[in-house]
Design an enzyme around this catalytic site. Sequence first.
Site, mmCIF file in Angstrom:
data_model
loop_
_atom_site.group_PDB
_atom_site.id
_atom_site.type_symbol
_atom_site.label_atom_id
_atom_site.label_comp_id
_atom_site.label_asym_id
_atom_site.label_seq_id
_atom_site.Cartn_x
_atom_site.Cartn_y
_atom_site.Cartn_z
ATOM 1 N N ARG A 1 -0.567 1.626 -0.181
ATOM 2 C CA ARG A 1 -0.134 0.726 -1.251
ATOM 3 C C ARG A 1 1.090 1.363 -1.912
ATOM 4 O O ARG A 1 1.053 2.528 -2.303
ATOM 5 C CB ARG A 1 -1.242 0.587 -2.285
ATOM 6 C CG ARG A 1 -0.788 -0.265 -3.444
ATOM 7 C CD ARG A 1 -1.674 -0.092 -4.629
ATOM 8 N NE ARG A 1 -1.179 -0.942 -5.703
ATOM 9 C CZ ARG A 1 -1.405 -0.708 -6.980
ATOM 10 N NH1 ARG A 1 -2.100 0.339 -7.350
ATOM 11 N NH2 ARG A 1 -0.930 -1.522 -7.885
ATOM 12 N N ARG B 1 -1.955 -3.150 -22.619
ATOM 13 C CA ARG B 1 -0.529 -3.511 -22.661
ATOM 14 C C ARG B 1 -0.315 -4.768 -23.503
ATOM 15 O O ARG B 1 -1.123 -5.691 -23.462
ATOM 16 C CB ARG B 1 0.012 -3.785 -21.250
ATOM 17 C CG ARG B 1 -0.041 -2.589 -20.335
ATOM 18 C CD ARG B 1 0.765 -2.863 -19.060
ATOM 19 N NE ARG B 1 0.504 -1.857 -18.067
ATOM 20 C CZ ARG B 1 -0.049 -2.099 -16.871
ATOM 21 N NH1 ARG B 1 -0.374 -3.329 -16.508
ATOM 22 N NH2 ARG B 1 -0.245 -1.103 -16.030
ATOM 23 N N HIS C 1 0.999 -7.000 -8.441
ATOM 24 C CA HIS C 1 -0.283 -7.550 -7.952
ATOM 25 C C HIS C 1 -0.063 -8.517 -6.790
ATOM 26 O O HIS C 1 -0.900 -9.405 -6.542
ATOM 27 C CB HIS C 1 -1.040 -8.340 -9.051
ATOM 28 C CG HIS C 1 -1.572 -7.517 -10.171
ATOM 29 N ND1 HIS C 1 -1.516 -7.939 -11.481
ATOM 30 C CD2 HIS C 1 -2.172 -6.309 -10.202
ATOM 31 C CE1 HIS C 1 -2.061 -7.027 -12.266
ATOM 32 N NE2 HIS C 1 -2.451 -6.016 -11.507
ATOM 33 N N GLU D 1 -7.532 -6.397 -2.101
ATOM 34 C CA GLU D 1 -6.177 -5.919 -1.812
ATOM 35 C C GLU D 1 -6.177 -4.939 -0.635
ATOM 36 O O GLU D 1 -5.238 -4.918 0.158
ATOM 37 C CB GLU D 1 -5.605 -5.239 -3.067
ATOM 38 C CG GLU D 1 -5.319 -6.252 -4.161
ATOM 39 C CD GLU D 1 -5.157 -5.630 -5.544
ATOM 40 O OE1 GLU D 1 -6.177 -5.354 -6.186
ATOM 41 O OE2 GLU D 1 -4.013 -5.429 -5.965
ATOM 42 N N ASN E 1 -4.377 4.441 -1.675
ATOM 43 C CA ASN E 1 -3.740 4.001 -2.910
ATOM 44 C C ASN E 1 -3.589 5.255 -3.782
ATOM 45 O O ASN E 1 -4.541 5.699 -4.411
ATOM 46 C CB ASN E 1 -4.643 2.956 -3.582
ATOM 47 C CG ASN E 1 -4.069 2.430 -4.873
ATOM 48 O OD1 ASN E 1 -3.040 2.916 -5.359
ATOM 49 N ND2 ASN E 1 -4.725 1.442 -5.450
#
Length: 404
Positions: A91, A241, A180, A384, A7
Amino acid sequence: MKILVLNCGSSSIKYQFIDTDKKLLMAKGQVERIGMASAVLKHTPHNGETIRIVGEILDHTIAIEYVVAVLLSPNHGVIKDKSEIDAVGHRVVHGGETFSGSVLITDHVMKALNENIELAPLHNPPNIKGIQAAKALLKDTPQCGVFDTSFHSHMPAHAYLYGIPYQLYKKYKIRRYGFHGTSHRFVSERAAAMLNKPIEELKIITAHLGNGGSMAAVNGGISIDTTMGFTPLEGLLMGTRCGDMDPSVILYIMGKEELSLMEANTLMNKHSGLIGISGESSDMREVEEAFMAGNKKAINAFNVFNYRIKKYVGAYTAAMGGLDALVFTGGIGENSPMVRKAVCENMSFLGINLDLELNENAKDEMDLATPDSKVKILRIPTNEELVIALDTEQIVNEELAKQK
Ligand code: ADP
């Protein structure tokens, strides 16, 4: 199969080395501060202590060389030869409209990834650098790309179109994509396994609540809507965010504060959300502590965070015409009884009834609903990296079968 999952971020690389046959995490670690003189590699072999190496790591190629070297190291390594790495799974954040599933990386795929850079200018370039570096170092090893967006690629047009002139969608591909995806896919599949029912028969809402957060409406195994959009900025309130907001607000602030595009982008992505409202922290644990201490701004931040999730539970139940399971995952979803309680409060009209004692003591995969709750409330730790490893294994096996 032994798979290296990478990743790659702009200045960091997280990795896991997974034996998919044994479902064993053989080693994991990360390289941070790539490009700086004091880069750090942290590596943890299974059954071993974490080691830390500090040194100059100038770019992603050198970082991945270090990762492979530490996997091979006589003291801390888990393999004896590079050839034991059967495949590499990467990823990749944005697959755009090109990729609706995971793929073997070919020259054609690299070209398409480069074409999608504009859609994710911060995320896709380091992902691509990581792929190039791994290809250079492990020449004969198959490499696969697993996209954050692809699970959402079957959303219907009414869920992905924005109310802007259609030609702008056609010209610039401005639409909702969602992110996601590997996590929403993994936990919705685990939910079906926990309920012992085919996923095709289930209506599931998945809430992935970490530093970034998103929810998905998974109807019959397909994501029919999700809270993040063109970028990961839309939807829930997150650590830093802002999530959903009247677009005029940012134009207004830009005018008043004379902000550039970059500054406005930073304001919405880095200084908003929990940290923006609470002024305390972007970390939910610290927001909860301040909430308990009676800090009014932290109470507001906590309440906005949960209220948004609650609204989307209602919206997605309507979108699917019912609900069988509500799944909590991610650092907050898995570990915060306070958030799960606030989201599920006064939701019995939808058949959502949380068992408060189970909620306080939740661990592993667990149903937290009361016996009479129509909707199951599931805590499911996400994984993940395992999804990336399993997709990679499947693609490599299909390729090998084709070559026979
Ligand atoms: P990322 O999106 O970076 O992968 P994580 O999924 O690790 O993030 O989630 C990080 C968030 O989880 C942080 O806001 C952190 O405060 C929160 N978190 C972790 N443990 C707890 C806990 N016990 N209670 C409340 N929040 C927690």
